[in-house]
Enzyme design. Structure first.
Site, PDB file in Angstrom:
ATOM      1  N   THR A   1       1.282   1.747   4.071  1.00 15.10           N
ATOM      2  CA  THR A   1       0.242   1.063   4.856  1.00 15.10           C
ATOM      3  C   THR A   1       0.835   1.642   6.421  1.00 15.10           C
ATOM      4  OG1 THR A   1      -0.171   0.136   3.066  1.00 15.10           O
ATOM      5  CG2 THR A   1      -1.319  -0.103   5.200  1.00 15.10           C
TER       6      THR A   1
ATOM      7  N   GLU B   1      -2.826  -3.237  -3.217  1.00 12.21           N
ATOM      8  CA  GLU B   1      -2.183  -2.105  -4.093  1.00 12.21           C
ATOM      9  C   GLU B   1      -3.736  -1.605  -4.043  1.00 12.21           C
ATOM     10  OE1 GLU B   1       1.184  -2.985  -4.475  1.00 12.21           O
ATOM     11  OE2 GLU B   1       0.595  -0.602  -5.278  1.00 12.21           O
TER      12      GLU B   1
END
Ligand SMILES: CCCCC/C=C/C(=O)SCCNC(=O)CCNC(=O)[C@H](O)C(C)(C)COP(=O)(O)OP(=O)(O)OC[C@H]1O[C@@H](n2cnc3c(N)ncnc32)[C@H](O)[C@@H]1OP(=O)(O)O
Ligand code: FAD
Length: 662
Positions: free
Chosen positions: A147, A429
């Site tokens: 990320t 996730e």
């Protein structure tokens, strides 16, 4: 498990009422008597280590101290794992004892949970041979850095760049913009020296999509960031305070060619790019973790339910009948309505997790034989179950917290921290909506295949049956309710599909039509998840090897889950199934009967989760029920109670009061 010698009398009475053998439930929940024995034995070994006990509750430590204490304990815990493995020649059994030690989240979570699995899942045998022994023995510590500040959900939009330089046979890592900085990876802040970096691969100016690379970011001796690496911690969050989430940017940072994990796609020495059989295999670690999250949801629901049910057995407040003593709050039906669904859901998630784990193992085996047919079903199912279970588990934990009244707001109840940690899984996730839309893609494809009369994968085959069975009358049985949820999913999938078609007929392109239908698409995915959860959990209960006494209670719990959700989603059932108002009234009565039937076994059921006091870490939930004593003992640990008069009195309060006299 503690003895009952000094147990609260209410809990003693509750345990005497239990109609089944709690040990049988424990063994069933964790797999076998042997599994229970081994798990407890390992937990004993961890809890015997004095250095793992905290002198004062973590909440009184500063952000920095809390992290340092977390690292200290994580390293000791790691030694216990290593010693166990050396002695028994196998890994410790699955357990949650880390919760008793770290309490929040370990700074090594991402090392064990994603760094090592990514090397194992995405590396060639040579890369595995090079990195795995070092990573597994903790000679190196890693994380999974995907990320970025600007992108988390849409990973094709990641901006970190890995440019191949054939002259030196290296990749050059760069973060050209602020938004390209990695942001979130656990352990990155101050713990790790390596990471899997997910970056856009460029060869001769051509983009080849995102791939995983291993980068060493800190010196192994000094722990200083290597030249070209900017790394740090992202600061306090709602939970995950000891997870040490960090940021990372590269400036012309070079890594050797062999550091691209090349099990799927490869870059040859001369810069030739060799595509993998399926580029989505690069997303494999995420699928594995999503499956695991369903199991985590079972644990968090069990933990919160254990605390709240035991507390509710001990807590007395008001009267049900004026002539009787104050009632245990667990006797109020409203309290049972708040709590028993958490107990039931923990079992449902556990069964769903075991079912998903089997599906995952099968697909991994098939992939190793280059067979990919069942990968889309695995991805779609992992996405929606992760999304629905994590959101539901978060709500259940919060409901358990609220059910403990004011004391549930105390940090020492462990419910606020548990909520912060549970709810994080709704986002990490794969953000909930984003994942549900992934499942919706799959459902739309399945629907189109159903319309053509094609054979569907097992998890969506009910769409074909529902097409045939839509005229059959509703049945007020568990099997009938499961069918009802399948009809709802069928109806919502069909409606979402038809909405897309409607917009397309109005001249919209598919993407815009998809966006306009996306609220319905998300709801269709949720309904699909509910249908799976109901079917899988009911089948698990029916096929279990439990004794008649235990089986009866487990069936009650599973029926409670089915009935609870029938009543919660009655509007959908009225719209899409043949349920009638009369059926709903029967089921409402049935639900209330189930609460009453489960009531005598409530404490036995949470004892059946076998969560030790150290794991619960709660003043309200301990096995002995010494709630008020523990609340006071914990309060007395406050640093403010270590002095009779705090210096702020002389500095601020007294001058203020004196000024007021003038
Ligand atoms: C140990 C616990 C640690 C916890 C700490 C937390 C760690 C983290 O959070 S790590 C970072 C996690 N990040 C994410 O989960 C990001 C979520 N986003 C994605 O996974 C993807 O961006 C996406 C799946 C949402 C979209 O990917 P994209 O490449 O844009 O794909 P499309 O939407 O265009 O779909 C194309 C096609 O691919 C299929 N597909 C997508 N993912 C997978 C997969 N993992 N496996 C198999 N197939 C996959 C998708 O179904 C589409 O198929 P078709 O419909 O047939 O085209
Ligand atoms: C506690 C925690 C730990 C984490 N650990 C790690 C880690 O170790 N490593 C790592 O790499 N990452 C980690 N992450 C990051 C995490 O994976 C991302 O935050 C997550 O994938 C969500 O992405 P985002 O933050 O970009 O949300 P966004 O995508 O920006 O979501 C914001 C909103 O936009 C909506 N949205 C976005 N895209 C769409 C779409 N296509 N359609 C409809 N709606 C959309 C979402 O539904 C949401 O409502 C962690 C996050 C948290 C909270």
């Amino acid at each position: 498990m503690s003895t009952e010698t000094k147990c609260n009398p209410d809990l003693v009475r509750e345990r005497a009422k239990c109609t089944f053998d709690v040990n049988e439930l424990i063994n069933l929940f964790y797999g076998s008597e042997k599994a229970t024995k081994e798990r407890r034995h390992f937990e004993d070994a961890v809890l015997a280590v004095k250095e793992l006990k905290d002198a004062i509750p973590e909440e009184y430590l500063s952000h920095k101290e809390r992290y340092e204490n977390g690292v200290r304990k994580a390293t000791i815990l790691r030694d216990v794992y290593r010693d166990y493995k050396a002695k028994h020649n196998r890994d410790p059994p699955p357990n949650q004892i880390t919760k008793a030690v770290i309490k929040d989240i370990s700074p090594f979570l991402l090392h064990n949970g994603m760094f090592v699995p990514t090397i194992a899942g995405q590396g060639t045998p040579e890369q595995q041979a090079e990195w795995l022994p070092k990573a597994e023995s903790m000679q190196i510590i890693g994380t999974y850095a995907q990320t970025e500040l600007g992108h988390g959900s849409f990973i094709r939009g990641l901006e970190t760049i890995a440019t191949y330089d054939p002259k030196t046979e290296e990749f050059v890592l760069n973060n050209p913009t602020l938004t390209s900085f990695k942001w979130w990876p656990g352990g990155l802040g101050s713990t790790v020296n390596h990471c899997v970096v997910v970056a856009q691969l460029y060869i001769n100016g051509k983009s080849h999509g995102i791939h995983p690379f291993i980068a060493q970011i800190r010196d192994l001796d000094t722990h200083k960031p290597l030249p070209g690496v900017k790394v740090g911690e992202i600061g306090p969050k709602m939970g995950f305070q000891t997870a040490n989430n960090g940021f990372l940017g590269f400036d012309n940072f070079r890594i050797p060619r062999k550091n691209m994990l090349m099990k799927n796609a490869q870059v040859l020495k001369d810069g030739t790019f060799v595509k993998g059989i399926n580029e989505k295999l690069t997303y494999g670690t995420m699928v594995m973790v999503r499956v695991g999250i369903v199991g985590d949801c079972s644990f968090y629901a069990a933990l919160a339910a254990t605390i709240a049910v035991r507390y509710s057995a001990v807590r007395h407040q008001s009267h049900i009948k004026a002539s009787e003593p104050e009632a245990q709050i667990l006797d109020y039906l409203t309290q049972q309505h708040k709590l028993f669904i958490a107990v039931a859901s923990s079992h449902v998630y556990r069964n769903a997790y075991l079912w998903m784990e089997k599906m995952y193992t099968n697909v991994m085996k098939e992939l190793s034989q280059d067979k990919q047919d069942n990968l889309p079903e695995l991805h779609a199912t992992a996405c929606c179950l992760k999304a629905v279970c994590s959101r539901d588990a978060g709500s259940l934990v919060e409901e358990c917290r609220l059910a403990c009244g004011g004391h549930g707001y105390m940090a020492s109840s462990n419910l606020p921290l548990t909520y912060g940690v549970t709810i994080a899984a709704v986002t990490y996730e794969g953000e909930r909506t984003v994942l549900l839309l992934q499942t919706a893609r799959y459902l739309m494809k399945a629907w189109m295949a159903a319309l053509k009369g094609k054979v569907l994968s097992p998890s969506v085959s009910y769409l074909l049956n529902s097409l045939k069975e839509s005229k059959k009358p509703w049945q007020n049985t568990p099997e009938g309710i499961v069918k009802g949820f399948q009809h709802v999913s069928f109806g919502k999938v069909k409606a979402a599909y038809e909405t897309i078609q409607k917009y397309m007929k109005q001249g919209k392109d598919y993407e815009d039509a998809w966006n306009l239908a996306s609220v319905q698409l998300v709801k269709a995915s949720e309904a699909h998840s509910r249908a799976i959860l109901c079917e899988v959990s009911w089948e698990a209960v029916c096929s279990s090897s439990a004794s008649p006494n235990l089986s009866r209670v487990l069936q009650q719990l599973a029926q409670l889950y089915l009935t609870y959700w029938t009543l919660e989603t009655s509007g959908d059932l009225l719209l899409y199934s043949n349920i009638t108002k009369d059926d709903l009234i029967i089921l409402r009565d049935k639900y209330e009967e189930l609460l009453v039937a489960i009531r005598p076994n409530a404490v036995g059921l949470v004892d059946g989760f076998d969560l030790r006091d150290e794991i619960l870490n709660s003043t309200l939930g301990s096995y002995d029920g010494r709630v008020y004593e523990r609340l006071m003992e914990e309060a007395l640990k406050s640093p403010l109670n270590q002095e009779t008069v705090n210096s702020s009195f002389h500095k601020y309060l007294k001058p203020m009061m004196e000024k007021a006299k003038l």
